[in-house]
Design an enzyme around this catalytic site. Structure first.
Site, PDB file in Angstrom:
ATOM      1  N   GLU A  49       9.215  -6.531   7.191  1.00  0.00           N
ATOM      2  CA  GLU A  49      10.644  -6.614   7.638  1.00  0.00           C
ATOM      3  C   GLU A  49      11.076  -7.936   6.863  1.00  0.00           C
ATOM      4  O   GLU A  49      10.860  -8.881   6.748  1.00  0.00           O
ATOM      5  CB  GLU A  49      10.662  -7.360   9.113  1.00  0.00           C
ATOM      6  CG  GLU A  49      11.855  -7.172   9.730  1.00  0.00           C
ATOM      7  CD  GLU A  49      12.040  -7.533  11.456  1.00  0.00           C
ATOM      8  OE1 GLU A  49      10.877  -7.699  11.686  1.00  0.00           O
ATOM      9  OE2 GLU A  49      13.060  -7.586  11.842  1.00  0.00           O
ATOM     10  N   LYS A  98       5.801 -15.794  10.562  1.00  0.00           N
ATOM     11  CA  LYS A  98       7.240 -16.098   9.991  1.00  0.00           C
ATOM     12  C   LYS A  98       8.073 -16.995  10.935  1.00  0.00           C
ATOM     13  O   LYS A  98       8.824 -17.688  10.566  1.00  0.00           O
ATOM     14  CB  LYS A  98       7.792 -14.738   9.464  1.00  0.00           C
ATOM     15  CG  LYS A  98       7.642 -14.124   8.218  1.00  0.00           C
ATOM     16  CD  LYS A  98       8.381 -12.954   8.079  1.00  0.00           C
ATOM     17  CE  LYS A  98       7.763 -11.807   8.483  1.00  0.00           C
ATOM     18  NZ  LYS A  98       8.484 -10.457   8.154  1.00  0.00           N
ATOM     19  N   ARG A 126      -5.761  -9.491  11.929  1.00  0.00           N
ATOM     20  CA  ARG A 126      -4.896 -10.382  11.100  1.00  0.00           C
ATOM     21  C   ARG A 126      -5.611 -11.467  10.451  1.00  0.00           C
ATOM     22  O   ARG A 126      -6.488 -11.948  10.986  1.00  0.00           O
ATOM     23  CB  ARG A 126      -3.846 -11.032  12.199  1.00  0.00           C
ATOM     24  CG  ARG A 126      -2.851 -10.209  12.843  1.00  0.00           C
ATOM     25  CD  ARG A 126      -2.129 -11.118  13.656  1.00  0.00           C
ATOM     26  NE  ARG A 126      -1.013 -12.158  13.218  1.00  0.00           N
ATOM     27  CZ  ARG A 126       0.298 -11.717  12.775  1.00  0.00           C
ATOM     28  NH1 ARG A 126       0.575 -10.414  12.976  1.00  0.00           N
ATOM     29  NH2 ARG A 126       1.247 -12.325  12.062  1.00  0.00           N
TER      30      ARG A 126
HETATM   31  P1  ATP Z   1       5.121 -12.393  11.122  1.00  0.00           P
HETATM   32  O1  ATP Z   1       4.264 -12.606  12.492  1.00  0.00           O
HETATM   33  O2  ATP Z   1       4.675 -13.331  10.227  1.00  0.00           O
HETATM   34  O3  ATP Z   1       6.392 -12.058  11.336  1.00  0.00           O
HETATM   35  P2  ATP Z   1       4.994  -9.669  11.144  1.00  0.00           P
HETATM   36  O4  ATP Z   1       3.925  -8.851  11.378  1.00  0.00           O
HETATM   37  O5  ATP Z   1       6.147  -9.432  11.784  1.00  0.00           O
HETATM   38  O6  ATP Z   1       4.504 -11.138  10.749  1.00  0.00           O
HETATM   39  P3  ATP Z   1       6.229  -8.018   8.642  1.00  0.00           P
HETATM   40  O7  ATP Z   1       6.999  -8.504   7.868  1.00  0.00           O
HETATM   41  O8  ATP Z   1       6.194  -6.870   9.962  1.00  0.00           O
HETATM   42  O9  ATP Z   1       5.516  -9.469   9.540  1.00  0.00           O
HETATM   43  O10 ATP Z   1       4.599  -7.817   8.206  1.00  0.00           O
HETATM   44  C1  ATP Z   1       4.528  -6.743   7.223  1.00  0.00           C
HETATM   45  C2  ATP Z   1       2.988  -6.112   7.110  1.00  0.00           C
HETATM   46  O11 ATP Z   1       2.093  -7.382   6.875  1.00  0.00           O
HETATM   47  C3  ATP Z   1       2.702  -5.554   8.446  1.00  0.00           C
HETATM   48  O12 ATP Z   1       1.950  -4.541   8.093  1.00  0.00           O
HETATM   49  C4  ATP Z   1       1.841  -6.598   8.957  1.00  0.00           C
HETATM   50  O13 ATP Z   1       0.836  -5.964  10.128  1.00  0.00           O
HETATM   51  C5  ATP Z   1       1.376  -7.509   8.133  1.00  0.00           C
HETATM   52  N1  ATP Z   1       0.765  -8.598   8.480  1.00  0.00           N
HETATM   53  C6  ATP Z   1       1.788  -9.802   8.811  1.00  0.00           C
HETATM   54  N2  ATP Z   1       1.127 -10.881   9.052  1.00  0.00           N
HETATM   55  C7  ATP Z   1      -0.044 -10.680   8.934  1.00  0.00           C
HETATM   56  C8  ATP Z   1      -1.457 -11.502   9.047  1.00  0.00           C
HETATM   57  N3  ATP Z   1      -1.577 -12.842   9.616  1.00  0.00           N
HETATM   58  N4  ATP Z   1      -2.818 -10.969   8.391  1.00  0.00           N
HETATM   59  C9  ATP Z   1      -2.613  -9.617   8.150  1.00  0.00           C
HETATM   60  N5  ATP Z   1      -1.751  -8.969   7.936  1.00  0.00           N
HETATM   61  C10 ATP Z   1      -0.366  -9.457   8.233  1.00  0.00           C
HETATM   62 MG    MG Z   2       6.792  -7.043  12.230  1.00  0.00          MG
END
Ligand code: ATP
Ligand code: MG
Length: 561
Positions: free
Chosen positions: A37, A273, A263
C-alpha cells in the site's frame, strides 16, 4: 492446489509450488505479486515479503509483479509509490511496470453489480457503529441489518447513486450477503465499498466509492493471472472470504490461491508503517531515511548492503510460525558481506596527540613518509593506498593509560606498541593541561621497525590505528545504538515509544581521518580499523554512519543458547 501441513522451517511456499507444478491442475505456471500500500516507505519486514514473492517466481521460472494496493485515497501518495519501486530495485529485484488495484476499479464495480443482481450483496444504510454492533462477536450471534433483504433492484439503484456522489461520506456501504452467524467474523457480511471523497493519487476525483482490501485483492490477483498470492498470517481469517468472492464470480481466469506466512519482527525495533510514520512525524528520528530506522531507506543510508538483507531473508526462510528474530542476526549478515567488500581505512574517533620526539626533520620540517597499506587484506585485488606518517600522530585516547590497569596492553609510559603498518613506538611521558587532563603523550620510535616489524623479533603486544596529525581530515561520525532499549518494544506497557532509547545516536564532530577518507564515494562503506564499518553519507561529505561494529554479537547470542 491444497495447503500442505506447515514445514517447521525453510520455505513452505516453495514446497507448495513444487507440489502444484507436479500436479497439472495448477496449470504448470507460477505467478506471484508484491502488493504494497503506497502509504509509507518499505521496511525490513517488506523485504521478507519481496524476497518471498520475487524469490518464488525466480526459483520456478515464473513472474512476479508489483501491485499497489491503492484503495484508500486518504493516506496514499504517488511519492510513496515511487519510493517503493526504487527500494525494490535497490534490494536487487526488478519491479517492472507496476499494476494498481485502481486499474481495476471499473471491473470491480461491475462485478459488485453482478453480486447485487444475484442477491449476494446489498446496500446497507446503517452507520459504522450499528454495523459493528450487528456483527456480534465470536460465540455471539450476529444481527442481520434491516436492509439485508431489500430488493436487488433497490440496492442496484442505490449503489449506482453511491457512485455518482448523491450521498455523503459514510452514509451507506455495500456489503456482501454471506452469513451473519459465521464463526469467522470476516464472513459476517463484510463491507465491499465505502463512500469516501478523497482525492486519489491516480484516479483523482473520478470515484467517491472505494473497494475494501478484501473485495479488491483476490479479483486483482485473478485479473493479473496470479497463481500464488502470499500474505502475512493475520490474513488467515480472510482466506475464506478471498475464496468466497472468487467462488461467486464467474471469472474467466485461473483461480489464484492465498497462502500466509509469518511476519518478520526484529528485536529492538518496530516493523509497522504506522509506528514508523509516528516516529518520523514526531521528529523522534530525522526522517524516513534516518539510519536508526528499519526502513529500507534507513538501512541503505546506514550502509547495509542489499545482498546482506537478501541473505538474511534466505537464512530465516518463509515459515508459518511468528517469531521475533534477533537484530544481531541481521547485523551478522551485514558484517559478513562488508568484511568481503569494504576497504580498510584508519580514523581516530577520540583523538589524543602522540608526539614522536626522535622523529627526523628534513629542511627544518618534520619528515613525511608514505606507507603502502592494503585496502583489504581479505582481498589482495583491492590493492593498496598510500598513508602518510609524520612526527605527530593521533591515537585513540582509550588506547593510552597513564597507569595501566591489569591486562591493559596498549600504550602506557615505558610500553612499546605497534602503530599499524608504520613503526614501533614507546611512550615516555604525558603532558597535561592546567586541569590535569592529558593533552599529549610523548614517545620515541624505533627507526629500524619500518612497516611495524620488530627488527630483532621482540614481542609487541598491541597494534593500534593512528592518523598523521598534519594530514588528518576532520569528519563527523554518527555511532548508533538500538532505537528501542527493550528487545520487544512495548512489551511492558503496550506502548513501544515508552521503550525508546534516548541514546540511540552519538555524534562525534571531530573524528580525525586519514586523507583518502575525504574521497570516499557517497553512500559507500569502508571499515575503520578496529572500530567497525562506516557508510559515507549519500549527501553530506565527511559524515560517516557506523553501519555495524566489528564484534559478532550474533555468535555470542547463539553460543549462549
Ligand atoms: P505495515 O503494518 O507495516 O503497514 P502492511 O501489511 O500494512 O504493513 P503493506 O504495504 O500492505 O503493509 O504490505 C505489503 C506486503 O508486505 C504485504 O503482502 C504484507 O503482508 C507484507 N508485509 C508487511 N509487513 C511485513 C512484515 N513485517 N513481515 C513480512 N511481510 C510483511
Ligand atoms: Mg496492508
Amino acid at each position: 492446489m491444497t495447503q500442505p501441513p506447515c514445514s517447521s522451517a525453510g520455505d513452505f511456499i516453495a514446497d507448495v509450488v513444487r507440489a502444484d507444478l507436479a500436479d497439472s491442475a495448477g496449470g504448470g505456471r507460477v505467478q506471484t505479486r508484491f502488493p504494497p500500500e503506497p502509504n509509507g516507505h518499505l521496511h525490513i519486514g517488506h523485504a521478507k515479503a519481496i524476497a518471498a514473492d520475487f524469490g518464488i517466481a525466480d526459483q520456478f521460472g515464473g513472474l512476479c509483479n508489483v501491485r499497489f494496493d491503492d484503495t484508500n485515497p486518504d493516506t496514499e501518495e504517488a511519492g510513496y509509490a515511487a519510493s517503493i519501486l526504487e527500494d525494490i530495485a535497490w534490494l536487487g529485484f526488478d519491479p517492472g511496470t507496476p499494476r494498481h488495484a485502481s486499474d481495476y476499479f471499473e471491473s470491480l464495480y461491475s462485478w459488485a453489480r453482478s453480486l447485487i443482481e444475484r442477491g449476494l450483496a446489498y446496500v446497507d444504510e446503517q452507520d459504522a457503529q450499528a454495523i459493528s454492533v450487528g456483527r456480534g462477536g465470536f460465540g455471539q450471534p450476529g444481527t442481520p441489518s434491516p436492509y439485508r433483504d431489500r430488493p436487488a433492484a433497490q440496492s442496484l439503484d442505490l449503489f449506482r447513486r453511491m457512485r455518482t456522489g448523491e450521498f455523503p461520506d459514510g452514509s451507506m456501504v455495500l456489503r456482501a450477503k454471506i452469513d451473519m452467524q459465521a464463526d469467522n467474523m470476516q464472513l459476517r457480511d463484510p463491507i465491499m465499498y465505502r463512500i469516501r471523497r478523497g482525492h486519489h493519487f491516480r484516479t483523482g476525483d473520478a470515484w467517491c466509492i472505494y473497494p475494501t482490501y478484501d473485495w479488491a485483492h483476490g479479483q486483482s490477483d485473478a485479473l493479473e493471472g496470479v497463481t500464488h498470492s502470499m500474505c502475512t498470517l493475520e490474513f488467515v481469517d480472510h482466506r475464506p472470504l478471498y475464496d468466497w468472492y472468487l467462488d461467486h464470480l464467474d471469472l474467466p481466469f485461473d483461480r489464484p490461491r492465498q497462502y500466509e506466512f509469518a511476519r518478520l519482527e526484529l528485536t529492538h525495533t518496530v516493523t509497522s508503517k504506522r509506528r514508523l510514520a509516528r516516529l518520523v512525524a514526531e521528529g523522534t528520528v530525522d526522517g524516513w531515511d534516518d539510519p536508526r530506522l528499519p526502513t529500507l531507506r534507513g538501512l541503505r543510508r546506514r550502509g547495509y548492503p542489499p545482498q546482506a538483507i537478501r541473505s538474511f531473508c534466505a537464512a530465516i526462510g518463509v515459515t508459518k510460525t511468528n517469531a521475533r528474530h534477533a537484530i544481531e542476526e541481521l547485523e551478522s549478515h551485514v558484517r559478513t558481506e562488508l568484511n568481503r567488500v569494504a576497504q580498510r581505512r584508519m580514523a581516530v574517533l577520540h583523538p589524543l596527540r602522540l608526539v614522536i620526539d626522535n622523529w627526523p626533520m628534513d629542511d627544518g620540517r618534520p619528515r613525511v613518509e608514505w606507507f603502502d597499506v592494503a585496502n583489504n587484506p581479505e582481498n589482495p585485488d583491492d590493492g593498496v593506498r598510500q598513508v602518510p606518517f609524520s612526527g605527530v600522530v593521533f591515537i585513540e585516547a582509550e588506547d593510552f593509560a597513564e597507569v595501566p590497569p591489569p591486562k591493559f596492553f596498549r600504550l602506557s609510559p615505558g610500553r612499546e606498541v605497534r602503530l599499524r603498518g608504520a613503526y614501533l613506538v614507546t611512550a615516555s611521558e604525558v603532558v597535561k593541561d592546567a586541569a590535569g587532563r592529558i593533552v599529549e603523550v610523548r614517545a620515541t620510535y624505533d627507526p629500524a621497525s619500518r612497516g611495524g616489524n620488530a627488527p630483532d623479533g621482540r614481542r609487541v603486544r598491541s597494534t593500534m590505528h593512528w592518523v598523521s596529525a598534519d594530514h588528518a581530515v576532520t569528519a563527523t561520525v554518527a555511532l548508533y545504538d538500538h532505537l528501542f532499549t527493550a528487545e520487544v518494544p512495548g512489551e511492558r506497557t503496550g506502548e513501544p515509544l515508552d521503550d525508546l532509547n534516548p541514546h540511540s545516536r552519538e555524534l562525534i564532530v571531530d573524528a580525525q581521518c586519514e586523507p583518502v577518507l575525504a574521497e570516499t564515494p557517497p553512500g559507500s562503506v569502508v571499515q575503520f580499523e578496529r572500530l567497525g564499518y562506516f557508510a559515507a553519507d549519500p549527501a553530506q561529505p565527511l559524515l560517516f554512519h557506523r553501519t555495524v561494529t566489528l564484534r559478532d554479537e550474533w555468535a555470542r547470542i547463539q553460543a549462549r543458547g
